[in-house]
Motif scaffolding. Sequence first.
Motif, PDB file in Angstrom:
ATOM      1  N   TYR A 163     -41.739  38.561   4.273  1.00  0.00           N
ATOM      2  CA  TYR A 163     -40.442  38.590   4.961  1.00  0.00           C
ATOM      3  C   TYR A 163     -39.709  37.320   4.559  1.00  0.00           C
ATOM      4  CZ  TYR A 163     -37.302  38.381   9.093  1.00  0.00           C
ATOM      5  OH  TYR A 163     -36.222  38.298   9.933  1.00  0.00           O
ATOM      6  N   SER A 214     -42.543  49.392  11.269  1.00  0.00           N
ATOM      7  CA  SER A 214     -42.113  48.457  12.310  1.00  0.00           C
ATOM      8  C   SER A 214     -40.914  48.959  13.083  1.00  0.00           C
ATOM      9  CB  SER A 214     -41.770  47.096  11.730  1.00  0.00           C
ATOM     10  OG  SER A 214     -41.416  46.230  12.797  1.00  0.00           O
ATOM     11  N   ILE A 215     -40.795  48.426  14.270  1.00  0.00           N
ATOM     12  CA  ILE A 215     -39.673  48.736  15.152  1.00  0.00           C
ATOM     13  C   ILE A 215     -38.344  48.311  14.523  1.00  0.00           C
ATOM     14  CG2 ILE A 215     -39.731  46.516  16.409  1.00  0.00           C
ATOM     15  CD1 ILE A 215     -39.380  48.116  19.011  1.00  0.00           C
ATOM     16  N   THR A 216     -38.378  47.208  13.767  1.00  0.00           N
ATOM     17  CA  THR A 216     -37.112  46.696  13.216  1.00  0.00           C
ATOM     18  C   THR A 216     -36.584  47.572  12.072  1.00  0.00           C
ATOM     19  OG1 THR A 216     -38.331  45.170  11.805  1.00  0.00           O
ATOM     20  CG2 THR A 216     -37.505  44.285  13.879  1.00  0.00           C
ATOM     21  N   VAL A 226     -30.601  44.903  15.876  1.00  0.00           N
ATOM     22  CA  VAL A 226     -30.270  43.486  15.649  1.00  0.00           C
ATOM     23  C   VAL A 226     -29.866  43.350  14.176  1.00  0.00           C
ATOM     24  CG1 VAL A 226     -31.210  41.134  15.597  1.00  0.00           C
ATOM     25  CG2 VAL A 226     -31.908  42.717  17.420  1.00  0.00           C
ATOM     26  N   TYR A 262     -36.488  43.300   3.968  1.00  0.00           N
ATOM     27  CA  TYR A 262     -37.760  43.548   4.662  1.00  0.00           C
ATOM     28  C   TYR A 262     -37.666  44.819   5.506  1.00  0.00           C
ATOM     29  CZ  TYR A 262     -41.409  43.196   8.222  1.00  0.00           C
ATOM     30  OH  TYR A 262     -42.464  43.474   9.073  1.00  0.00           O
ATOM     31  N   TYR A 292     -46.374  50.863  14.705  1.00  0.00           N
ATOM     32  CA  TYR A 292     -45.772  49.593  15.102  1.00  0.00           C
ATOM     33  C   TYR A 292     -46.781  48.950  16.042  1.00  0.00           C
ATOM     34  CZ  TYR A 292     -43.065  46.231  17.748  1.00  0.00           C
ATOM     35  OH  TYR A 292     -42.645  45.071  18.368  1.00  0.00           O
ATOM     36  N   CYS A 295     -45.029  43.229  18.761  1.00  0.00           N
ATOM     37  CA  CYS A 295     -44.465  42.046  18.111  1.00  0.00           C
ATOM     38  C   CYS A 295     -45.495  40.920  18.095  1.00  0.00           C
ATOM     39  CB  CYS A 295     -43.186  41.602  18.815  1.00  0.00           C
ATOM     40  SG  CYS A 295     -42.405  40.257  17.908  1.00  0.00           S
ATOM     41  N   LEU A 301     -46.003  35.895   9.007  1.00  0.00           N
ATOM     42  CA  LEU A 301     -44.855  36.668   8.527  1.00  0.00           C
ATOM     43  C   LEU A 301     -43.560  35.861   8.644  1.00  0.00           C
ATOM     44  CD1 LEU A 301     -44.350  39.609   7.485  1.00  0.00           C
ATOM     45  CD2 LEU A 301     -43.559  40.154   9.777  1.00  0.00           C
ATOM     46  N   PHE A 302     -43.533  34.964   9.632  1.00  0.00           N
ATOM     47  CA  PHE A 302     -42.294  34.219   9.909  1.00  0.00           C
ATOM     48  C   PHE A 302     -42.303  32.833   9.268  1.00  0.00           C
ATOM     49  CE2 PHE A 302     -43.531  37.131  13.299  1.00  0.00           C
ATOM     50  CZ  PHE A 302     -42.550  38.094  13.102  1.00  0.00           C
ATOM     51  N   PHE A 309     -36.506  28.992  14.965  1.00  0.00           N
ATOM     52  CA  PHE A 309     -36.889  30.392  15.195  1.00  0.00           C
ATOM     53  C   PHE A 309     -38.381  30.465  15.488  1.00  0.00           C
ATOM     54  CE2 PHE A 309     -38.744  34.361  13.832  1.00  0.00           C
ATOM     55  CZ  PHE A 309     -37.914  35.324  14.398  1.00  0.00           C
ATOM     56  N   PHE A 313     -39.317  32.070  18.964  1.00  0.00           N
ATOM     57  CA  PHE A 313     -39.602  33.511  18.846  1.00  0.00           C
ATOM     58  C   PHE A 313     -40.776  33.961  19.729  1.00  0.00           C
ATOM     59  CE2 PHE A 313     -40.896  37.298  16.122  1.00  0.00           C
ATOM     60  CZ  PHE A 313     -39.864  38.110  16.561  1.00  0.00           C
ATOM     61  N   PHE A 316     -39.754  33.961  23.402  1.00  0.00           N
ATOM     62  CA  PHE A 316     -38.712  34.981  23.571  1.00  0.00           C
ATOM     63  C   PHE A 316     -39.345  36.370  23.680  1.00  0.00           C
ATOM     64  CE2 PHE A 316     -35.864  38.054  21.275  1.00  0.00           C
ATOM     65  CZ  PHE A 316     -34.873  38.151  22.247  1.00  0.00           C
ATOM     66  N   GLN A 317     -40.286  36.644  22.799  1.00  0.00           N
ATOM     67  CA  GLN A 317     -40.924  37.955  22.809  1.00  0.00           C
ATOM     68  C   GLN A 317     -41.873  38.113  24.006  1.00  0.00           C
ATOM     69  OE1 GLN A 317     -40.173  40.533  21.085  1.00  0.00           O
ATOM     70  NE2 GLN A 317     -38.851  39.617  19.544  1.00  0.00           N
ATOM     71  N   THR A 321     -38.356  39.879  25.980  1.00  0.00           N
ATOM     72  CA  THR A 321     -38.444  41.302  25.580  1.00  0.00           C
ATOM     73  C   THR A 321     -39.747  41.932  26.074  1.00  0.00           C
ATOM     74  OG1 THR A 321     -39.657  41.059  23.500  1.00  0.00           O
ATOM     75  CG2 THR A 321     -37.275  40.713  23.398  1.00  0.00           C
TER      76      THR A 321
HETATM   77 MG1  PMR Z   1     -36.451  41.129  17.670  1.00  0.00          MG
HETATM   78  C1  PMR Z   1     -35.975  44.485  22.840  1.00  0.00           C
HETATM   79  C2  PMR Z   1     -37.060  44.244  22.273  1.00  0.00           C
HETATM   80  C3  PMR Z   1     -37.290  43.590  20.973  1.00  0.00           C
HETATM   81  C4  PMR Z   1     -38.439  43.758  20.272  1.00  0.00           C
HETATM   82  C5  PMR Z   1     -39.641  44.578  20.680  1.00  0.00           C
HETATM   83  C6  PMR Z   1     -38.327  43.010  19.074  1.00  0.00           C
HETATM   84  C7  PMR Z   1     -39.301  42.975  18.067  1.00  0.00           C
HETATM   85  N1  PMR Z   1     -37.113  42.365  19.062  1.00  0.00           N
HETATM   86  C8  PMR Z   1     -36.429  42.708  20.230  1.00  0.00           C
HETATM   87  C9  PMR Z   1     -35.179  42.307  20.589  1.00  0.00           C
HETATM   88  C10 PMR Z   1     -34.405  41.339  19.955  1.00  0.00           C
HETATM   89  N2  PMR Z   1     -34.749  40.693  18.807  1.00  0.00           N
HETATM   90  C11 PMR Z   1     -33.101  40.848  20.397  1.00  0.00           C
HETATM   91  C12 PMR Z   1     -32.381  41.316  21.637  1.00  0.00           C
HETATM   92  C13 PMR Z   1     -32.717  39.915  19.487  1.00  0.00           C
HETATM   93  C14 PMR Z   1     -31.425  39.122  19.467  1.00  0.00           C
HETATM   94  C15 PMR Z   1     -31.560  37.837  20.155  1.00  0.00           C
HETATM   95  C16 PMR Z   1     -33.745  39.817  18.497  1.00  0.00           C
HETATM   96  C17 PMR Z   1     -33.728  38.956  17.405  1.00  0.00           C
HETATM   97  C18 PMR Z   1     -34.684  38.949  16.393  1.00  0.00           C
HETATM   98  C19 PMR Z   1     -34.686  38.170  15.188  1.00  0.00           C
HETATM   99  C20 PMR Z   1     -33.689  37.143  14.765  1.00  0.00           C
HETATM  100  N3  PMR Z   1     -35.828  39.762  16.396  1.00  0.00           N
HETATM  101  C21 PMR Z   1     -36.463  39.522  15.261  1.00  0.00           C
HETATM  102  C22 PMR Z   1     -35.814  38.570  14.511  1.00  0.00           C
HETATM  103  C23 PMR Z   1     -36.559  38.382  13.309  1.00  0.00           C
HETATM  104  O1  PMR Z   1     -36.316  37.631  12.379  1.00  0.00           O
HETATM  105  C24 PMR Z   1     -37.707  39.339  13.304  1.00  0.00           C
HETATM  106  C25 PMR Z   1     -37.458  40.370  12.259  1.00  0.00           C
HETATM  107  O2  PMR Z   1     -36.522  41.114  12.280  1.00  0.00           O
HETATM  108  O3  PMR Z   1     -38.339  40.447  11.280  1.00  0.00           O
HETATM  109  C26 PMR Z   1     -38.059  41.463  10.337  1.00  0.00           C
HETATM  110  C27 PMR Z   1     -37.632  40.008  14.662  1.00  0.00           C
HETATM  111  C28 PMR Z   1     -38.449  40.913  15.294  1.00  0.00           C
HETATM  112  N4  PMR Z   1     -38.150  41.456  16.531  1.00  0.00           N
HETATM  113  C29 PMR Z   1     -39.182  42.268  16.907  1.00  0.00           C
HETATM  114  C30 PMR Z   1     -40.156  42.275  15.877  1.00  0.00           C
HETATM  115  C31 PMR Z   1     -41.432  43.055  15.904  1.00  0.00           C
HETATM  116  C32 PMR Z   1     -39.709  41.454  14.893  1.00  0.00           C
HETATM  117  C33 PMR Z   1     -40.492  41.111  13.663  1.00  0.00           C
HETATM  118  C34 PMR Z   1     -41.071  41.719  12.681  1.00  0.00           C
HETATM  119  C35 PMR Z   1     -41.081  43.097  12.175  1.00  0.00           C
HETATM  120  O4  PMR Z   1     -40.287  43.957  12.438  1.00  0.00           O
HETATM  121  O5  PMR Z   1     -41.991  43.369  11.458  1.00  0.00           O
END
Ligand code: PMR
Length: 387
Positions: A163, A214-216, A226, A262, A292, A295, A301-302, A309, A313, A316-317, A321
């Motif tokens: 990533y 993955s969820i993303t 996002v 990614y 999935y 998280c 990965l990060f 971050f 992170f 936050f998770q 979340t």
């Molecule tokens: Mg996310 C609402 C639930 C939720 C979950 C389960 C994830 C999982 N994230 C959530 C919400 C949010 N994220 C929200 C509201 C935000 C804005 C503040 C947010 C932001 C965010 C960032 C900047 N989240 C991230 C990032 C990353 O850089 C990570 C990413 O996208 O990696 C590809 C990530 C992730 N969020 C997750 C998961 C599982 C990731 C990481 C990795 C992946 O998808 O494999």
Amino acid sequence: MALQACYLPSPLLARKEGKVKETAFLGASVFEHHKSGLHRGVNASVGVVKAQTTAVAAPGLNQASLQGKKVLRKGVVVVTGASSGLGLATAKALAETGKWHVIMACRDFLKAEKAAQSAGMAKESYTVMHLDLASLDSVRQFVHNFRQSERPLDVLVCNAAIYRPTARTPTYTADGYEMSVGVNHLGHFLLANLLLEDLKKSDYPSRRLIILGSITGNTNTLAGNVPPKAGLGDLRGLAGGLNGRNSSAMIDGGDFDGAKAYKDSKICNMLTMQEFHRRFHEETGITFASLYPGCIATTGLFREHIPLFRLLFPPFQRFITKGFVSEEESGRRLAQVVSDPSLVKSGVYWSWNKDSASFENQLSQEASDTAKARKLWEVSEKLVGLA
Ligand code: PMR
Ligand code: NDP
């Protein structure tokens, strides 16, 4: 070869209310009872073999096992990227059952060996083999080396990934493809296609090919919305060679964005799993699955993300979340997809609820688009030299 002489009784199925179901009894006999055979001798499981009288063919369970052939060995599972994070936790969880020999397919041999040792994995429970998914030659070499070892292949887990959220410009694999998609999708696409032949030959009761999603990569979720959002468009960048010269380095043909690359690669992973299922499940009985795992905010990965971050992170998770999951728990989840008899259904994208119970999750429209999956398959075949 680290083969263990212990009996795995043949899995049988019972018809219940018109549906083919694996019984709890048989689930225990194949996957749980084995442990007692391993540690206390084989007698405990021999009784179970005798008790089984009827068999009904089911996808995911092969003929050798249905004909009552005893499997005199551990399962052999290849896990890519087992040197850290989820891959390592899964390797450890599987090794600890005593039922699996784990092939840790890693780009950094020494790192993987040290990781296995510090995780406390018993020496005879794993083998580290070199695999750099950023080189198609390395993928082919890995397959060659694996075959030279003369081990069977029962389960393949395509877990490795990179990533690069802060990258401003693309980097490329040895074959000239954008790195995130090259490693996460194309390298695994070639590996899985080549090793399908080995999975077909296995006499293990349940053979599986698992590709991490993955969820993303799913825009039907909050996390998937996002920015930057995943999206493959019409695949024009991929079809053009994904090389940043005569085509874009992005699958959809747009400007380079490391975070999107990614997420795009994860859509590819989920589409690929479903296309494998459509093409090969019926014919082979192999279970194809994606998941999935939750998280796992603490993994490597990060590593390329900004320090702030990486600091914020995990809490936050964990607290906001509530999507956080420990490496250990995620390893148990993936280990379930590898070996749990109740997760034998093919074509499924698994997720887990708050109580850590698995369920079949819904993929986004794009991540379940059959026409796109077919096109992705055909373009990928050309890029990796299979067509
Ligand atoms: Mg996310 C609402 C639930 C939720 C979950 C389960 C994830 C999982 N994230 C959530 C919400 C949010 N994220 C929200 C509201 C935000 C804005 C503040 C947010 C932001 C965010 C960032 C900047 N989240 C991230 C990032 C990353 O850089 C990570 C990413 O996208 O990696 C590809 C990530 C992730 N969020 C997750 C998961 C599982 C990731 C990481 C990795 C992946 O998808 O494999
Ligand atoms: P890590 O970075 O901890 O692990 C990734 C693994 O991939 C490492 O072993 C790494 O090797 C390996 N790898 C990277 N590049 C290559 C390459 N070119 N060839 C071979 N191996 C390579 O990440 P995670 O454990 O978090 O990720 C594992 C999987 O889980 C990924 O598929 C990811 O998409 C998925 N996932 C992760 C989530 C999370 O929240 N962390 C959420 C959803 C899915 P090395 O140790 O040498 O760097």
